[in-house]
Write a protein that holds these residues in place. Structure first.
Motif, PDB file in Angstrom:
ATOM      1  N   ALA A 124      71.053 -39.056 160.918  1.00 37.04           N
ATOM      2  CA  ALA A 124      71.198 -40.494 161.187  1.00 37.04           C
ATOM      3  C   ALA A 124      69.927 -41.067 161.795  1.00 37.04           C
ATOM      4  O   ALA A 124      69.518 -42.196 161.468  1.00 37.04           O
ATOM      5  N   ALA A 125      69.279 -40.302 162.657  1.00 36.79           N
ATOM      6  CA  ALA A 125      68.038 -40.776 163.270  1.00 36.79           C
ATOM      7  C   ALA A 125      66.953 -40.984 162.220  1.00 36.79           C
ATOM      8  O   ALA A 125      66.219 -41.984 162.252  1.00 36.79           O
ATOM      9  N   MET A 126      66.827 -40.056 161.269  1.00 41.08           N
ATOM     10  CA  MET A 126      65.830 -40.224 160.209  1.00 41.08           C
ATOM     11  C   MET A 126      66.121 -41.467 159.375  1.00 41.08           C
ATOM     12  O   MET A 126      65.213 -42.246 159.050  1.00 41.08           O
ATOM     13  N   VAL A 127      67.397 -41.670 159.040  1.00 43.94           N
ATOM     14  CA  VAL A 127      67.782 -42.828 158.231  1.00 43.94           C
ATOM     15  C   VAL A 127      67.459 -44.123 158.972  1.00 43.94           C
ATOM     16  O   VAL A 127      66.894 -45.061 158.383  1.00 43.94           O
ATOM     17  N   LEU A 128      67.783 -44.183 160.253  1.00 40.48           N
ATOM     18  CA  LEU A 128      67.569 -45.419 161.012  1.00 40.48           C
ATOM     19  C   LEU A 128      66.100 -45.641 161.353  1.00 40.48           C
ATOM     20  O   LEU A 128      65.663 -46.794 161.477  1.00 40.48           O
ATOM     21  N   GLY A 188      60.589 -33.260 165.688  1.00 43.44           N
ATOM     22  CA  GLY A 188      59.468 -33.860 166.383  1.00 43.44           C
ATOM     23  C   GLY A 188      59.931 -34.822 167.459  1.00 43.44           C
ATOM     24  O   GLY A 188      61.104 -35.225 167.517  1.00 43.44           O
ATOM     25  N   SER A 189      59.022 -35.212 168.318  1.00 42.75           N
ATOM     26  CA  SER A 189      59.373 -36.081 169.451  1.00 42.75           C
ATOM     27  C   SER A 189      59.939 -37.419 168.997  1.00 42.75           C
ATOM     28  O   SER A 189      60.793 -38.002 169.671  1.00 42.75           O
ATOM     29  N   THR A 190      59.489 -37.921 167.847  1.00 43.61           N
ATOM     30  CA  THR A 190      60.003 -39.199 167.348  1.00 43.61           C
ATOM     31  C   THR A 190      61.505 -39.137 167.128  1.00 43.61           C
ATOM     32  O   THR A 190      62.236 -40.093 167.399  1.00 43.61           O
ATOM     33  N   LEU A 191      61.985 -37.995 166.636  1.00 42.82           N
ATOM     34  CA  LEU A 191      63.421 -37.810 166.452  1.00 42.82           C
ATOM     35  C   LEU A 191      64.119 -37.549 167.777  1.00 42.82           C
ATOM     36  O   LEU A 191      65.154 -38.153 168.090  1.00 42.82           O
ATOM     37  N   ARG A 192      63.579 -36.644 168.541  1.00 40.07           N
ATOM     38  CA  ARG A 192      64.247 -36.191 169.759  1.00 40.07           C
ATOM     39  C   ARG A 192      64.456 -37.324 170.750  1.00 40.07           C
ATOM     40  O   ARG A 192      65.479 -37.374 171.452  1.00 40.07           O
ATOM     41  N   GLU A 193      63.520 -38.252 170.810  1.00 42.29           N
ATOM     42  CA  GLU A 193      63.657 -39.337 171.786  1.00 42.29           C
ATOM     43  C   GLU A 193      64.703 -40.363 171.373  1.00 42.29           C
ATOM     44  O   GLU A 193      65.077 -41.223 172.168  1.00 42.29           O
ATOM     45  N   ARG A 194      65.191 -40.259 170.147  1.00 42.36           N
ATOM     46  CA  ARG A 194      66.193 -41.210 169.655  1.00 42.36           C
ATOM     47  C   ARG A 194      67.624 -40.712 169.815  1.00 42.36           C
ATOM     48  O   ARG A 194      68.564 -41.480 169.650  1.00 42.36           O
ATOM     49  N   VAL A 195      67.783 -39.418 170.092  1.00 45.92           N
ATOM     50  CA  VAL A 195      69.117 -38.831 170.124  1.00 45.92           C
ATOM     51  C   VAL A 195      69.390 -38.215 171.491  1.00 45.92           C
ATOM     52  O   VAL A 195      68.567 -37.468 172.017  1.00 45.92           O
ATOM     53  N   THR A 196      70.551 -38.531 172.050  1.00 48.77           N
ATOM     54  CA  THR A 196      71.000 -37.940 173.302  1.00 48.77           C
ATOM     55  C   THR A 196      72.228 -37.081 173.021  1.00 48.77           C
ATOM     56  O   THR A 196      73.218 -37.571 172.474  1.00 48.77           O
ATOM     57  N   PHE A 197      72.158 -35.797 173.349  1.00 48.42           N
ATOM     58  CA  PHE A 197      73.279 -34.892 173.138  1.00 48.42           C
ATOM     59  C   PHE A 197      74.000 -34.638 174.458  1.00 48.42           C
ATOM     60  O   PHE A 197      73.366 -34.353 175.475  1.00 48.42           O
ATOM     61  N   LEU A 198      75.315 -34.742 174.413  1.00 49.46           N
ATOM     62  CA  LEU A 198      76.143 -34.558 175.598  1.00 49.46           C
ATOM     63  C   LEU A 198      77.300 -33.628 175.288  1.00 49.46           C
ATOM     64  O   LEU A 198      77.833 -33.621 174.175  1.00 49.46           O
ATOM     65  N   HIS A 199      77.719 -32.873 176.293  1.00 54.13           N
ATOM     66  CA  HIS A 199      78.949 -32.095 176.180  1.00 54.13           C
ATOM     67  C   HIS A 199      80.117 -33.028 176.469  1.00 54.13           C
ATOM     68  O   HIS A 199      80.169 -33.682 177.517  1.00 54.13           O
ATOM     69  N   ALA A 200      81.043 -33.142 175.527  1.00 56.92           N
ATOM     70  CA  ALA A 200      82.185 -34.034 175.702  1.00 56.92           C
ATOM     71  C   ALA A 200      83.351 -33.542 174.860  1.00 56.92           C
ATOM     72  O   ALA A 200      83.159 -32.964 173.788  1.00 56.92           O
ATOM     73  N   ASN A 201      84.545 -33.807 175.354  1.00 52.24           N
ATOM     74  CA  ASN A 201      85.778 -33.414 174.682  1.00 52.24           C
ATOM     75  C   ASN A 201      86.447 -34.660 174.122  1.00 52.24           C
ATOM     76  O   ASN A 201      86.715 -35.616 174.856  1.00 52.24           O
TER      77      ASN A 201
END
Length: 277
Positions: A124-128, A188-201
Motif C-alpha cells: 500500500a505504501a508503494m502504491v500511495l 528503504g527509508s522512504t517506505l519505512r517512514e510511511r508505515v507504523t507497525f503496532l501489536h494489536a488484537n
C-alpha cells in the motif's frame, strides 16, 4: 498425559479443546477438530524448549496470570501467509478510484488490520507513494503476533519475495542485501517512514487508532465464527471516515453480517455518508 522428550508428545482431545478455547477467547480464531496435527507441528518444538513432556502441562502454563506463554502460543499458532501485491485488484482500486476521490484537507489514512509480516502495508505504501493523495498519507499495520510485528518493522524479506513487485518499484523502494544480508532485500527509508507497525488484537477496542479512509481486512475473517465476524465489522465500520472503504479478500463476503457498509465491488465495501448511527 505426558510423553517422552525424545519424541513429540501426542495431544489429547481435551488438551486440544483447551488450547483451541484459549486461542478463540484471545484472538477470535477457532481451531476446529481435525487441526490437531497443525497444533502439534506448531507447538512441539516449544514444548521441547521448555522441557515439557506433555500438552496437559503446557495447558496449565498457558493459564499463568502473566500471560507470557499464551502470547508465545499465539505467535506460533496464528497463520501468517501473505505476499506483496496479493490480490492486486484491490491495489488497483485504491490507486484508480479511492485516491482520486479523496477530498484533501486532511491526511489520507490506511490501516492494514491484520498486517502479518508487513507485505500488505508496504505494498500500500508503494502504491500511495506513486499516486499520493491530496494532503499526504499515513499507514498503520497491526497484528496479534508480537514476533510477526517485530519482523515487519525490520522490513527484511528473502529476495524471492520480490517476484510480484514491479521492477521499477523494486529499484525505487528496496535495497538489496550484502554480506550477512545476502539473499535478502530491505525496505528503504522512504517506505519505512510511511508505515507504523503496532501489536494489536482485533478483538479489542482499537478506537484510539482514529478513523481511516481504507481498512484492509483480508484473509482474516475466514478464521472467525459468525458472532466474532459481526462484532468485528461493527467496530471497524465505526472507525471509517464517511465514504471510507473496508476491503476483505476475494474469497470473503459480508453477506449475513449486519452493517451500514455497501458493496461497491465483490470484496470492496463503502460506508455511505451519514449512515453511521
Amino acid at each position: 498425559m505426558t510423553g517422552s522428550l525424545d519424541a513429540p508428545p501426542e495431544i489429547t482431545r481435551d488438551d486440544f479443546a483447551a488450547i483451541s478455547a484459549l486461542l478463540h477467547q484471545r484472538t477470535g480464531i477457532r481451531l476446529v477438530p481435525g487441526k490437531e496435527t497443525l497444533v502439534m507441528g506448531r507447538l512441539s518444538r516449544r514444548l521441547r524448549q521448555l522441557g515439557i513432556g506433555g500438552y496437559d502441562e503446557y495447558v496449565r502454563l498457558l493459564h499463568h496470570p502473566d500471560g507470557h506463554e499464551l502470547g508465545q502460543a499465539i505467535d506460533l499458532l496464528t497463520t501468517n501467509e501473505t505476499s506483496f501485491f496479493r490480490e492486486p485488484q484491490h491495489f488497483d482500486y485504491l490507486r484508480d478510484t479511492v485516491v482520486p476521490r479523496h477530498p484533501g484537507g486532511r491526511l489520507f489514512r490506511l490501516w492494514s488490520a491484520a498486517s502479518s509480516s508487513g507485505e500488505e502495508a508496504y505494498t500500500a505504501a508503494m502504491v500511495l507513494l506513486e499516486r499520493p493523495p491530496q494532503g499526504g498519507f499515513e499507514i498503520y499495520g497491526t497484528d496479534v503476533s508480537t514476533r510477526i510485528v517485530a519482523g515487519a518493522r525490520r522490513g527484511l524479506y528473502p529476495l524471492e519475495a520480490s517476484a510480484r513487485i514491479p521492477p521499477e518499484l523494486l529499484r525505487k523502494y528496496w535495497l538489496k542485501g550484502r554480506d550477512e544480508y545476502a539473499g535478502l532485500m530491505a525496505a528503504g527509508s522512504t517506505l519505512r517512514e510511511r508505515v507504523t507497525f503496532l501489536h494489536a488484537n482485533l478483538l479489542d477496542d482499537l478506537g484510539d487508532l482514529g478513523r481511516f479512509d481504507v481498512i484492509l481486512l483480508r484473509n482474516v475473517m475466514i478464521y472467525f465464527d459468525q458472532p466474532t465476524k459481526a462484532a468485528l465489522v461493527q467496530r471497524l465500520q465505526n472507525m471509517l471516515h464517511p465514504e471510507g472503504h473496508l476491503i476483505v479478500s476475494l474469497s470473503e463476503t459480508l453477506n449475513g453480517i449486519p452493517s451500514h457498509l455497501r458493496m461497491v465491488r465483490p470484496s470492496i465495501y463503502r460506508l455511505p455518508a451519514g449512515s453511521r448511527d
